[in-house]
Design a protein around this motif. Sequence first.
Motif, mmCIF file in Angstrom:
data_model
loop_
_atom_site.group_PDB
_atom_site.id
_atom_site.type_symbol
_atom_site.label_atom_id
_atom_site.label_comp_id
_atom_site.label_asym_id
_atom_site.label_seq_id
_atom_site.Cartn_x
_atom_site.Cartn_y
_atom_site.Cartn_z
ATOM 1 N N PHE A 154 -2.242 -5.231 0.400
ATOM 2 C CA PHE A 154 -0.959 -4.857 0.987
ATOM 3 C C PHE A 154 -0.930 -3.358 1.266
ATOM 4 N N LEU A 155 -0.036 -2.979 2.161
ATOM 5 C CA LEU A 155 0.128 -1.572 2.515
ATOM 6 C C LEU A 155 1.603 -1.270 2.670
ATOM 7 N N GLY A 156 2.062 -0.236 2.005
ATOM 8 C CA GLY A 156 3.435 0.220 2.159
ATOM 9 C C GLY A 156 3.442 1.730 2.310
ATOM 10 N N ASN A 157 4.441 2.246 2.975
ATOM 11 C CA ASN A 157 4.567 3.692 3.133
ATOM 12 C C ASN A 157 6.039 4.033 3.313
ATOM 13 N N ASP A 158 6.522 4.948 2.506
ATOM 14 C CA ASP A 158 7.892 5.418 2.630
ATOM 15 C C ASP A 158 7.854 6.912 2.881
ATOM 16 N N PRO A 159 8.210 7.347 4.109
ATOM 17 C CA PRO A 159 9.025 6.676 5.124
ATOM 18 C C PRO A 159 8.208 5.857 6.116
ATOM 19 N N ALA A 160 8.929 5.172 7.009
ATOM 20 C CA ALA A 160 8.399 4.515 8.213
ATOM 21 C C ALA A 160 7.884 3.110 7.984
ATOM 22 N N SER A 161 8.345 2.426 6.919
ATOM 23 C CA SER A 161 7.930 1.027 6.776
ATOM 24 C C SER A 161 9.094 0.122 6.392
ATOM 25 N N THR A 162 10.313 0.511 6.787
ATOM 26 C CA THR A 162 11.463 -0.359 6.595
ATOM 27 C C THR A 162 11.951 -0.819 7.966
#
Length: 239
Positions: A154-162
């Motif tokens: 999985f890949l998540g990034n805060d900001p820019a992933s909502t």
Amino acid sequence: IFVDDVNMDFRVSDGAGTAVTPYDERTATAMSLADWRLYFAQFMEQIRAALPDEEVVHNAIWFAGCGTTPESCWSDPSIARELMAADLIELERGVNDAGITGGFGRFGYETFMARIDWLHSQGKGVIFDAGASTDAAREYGLASYFLVSGGRDFLGNDPASTPGDWWAGYDVALGAPVGARYAWNGAFRRDFARGFVLVNQPGAATRTLSLGGSYLGPSGETRTAVTLGPAAGAVLRVP
């Protein structure tokens, strides 16, 4: 079930921010690092046994136990037991951690990736959980994810992933991988059915690489060559 701070290295303070060695009530002495790791492994195994049907994620410091070789990252029996008690391992800050250096070694990019390879060999997945604030940094994180992803990661990034704050690069679909990552013109490359990715690891010299054709970048721009500084990546899809 997200288990935070599964830190297999000492991260203990006196409450005022001063690092201290924890006290071991079992032995009535200062706790050894070996016992700290053993207790953590046993606790994680208790959670696993109590929740056999739940997906368990550990936020574990990735370089705990790492020495001069990648194998040292999982050779400690207690660290291996802790990792085996999870379904997924969170990689806090992902490759966008400024402390990651080039090559092998305790904090090396190649050690980081080799550890993921080993986790995959054990049936585990990983979560790149980053906080990159620019498109270039997000592309580096995405390219690194594609370099190593085994299909269960999985890949998540805060900001820019909502939903209300979404980077277009996270819509890129490269299809099935053709093979594993490999060295290519001083960078790392992995090929997919509908494109490929490139990564220039931290500490490396800046490289300008001809792509041998026209490809589309994450925002749909046409690229025939890319210039990658250290800790940079490119995600390239067939038009």
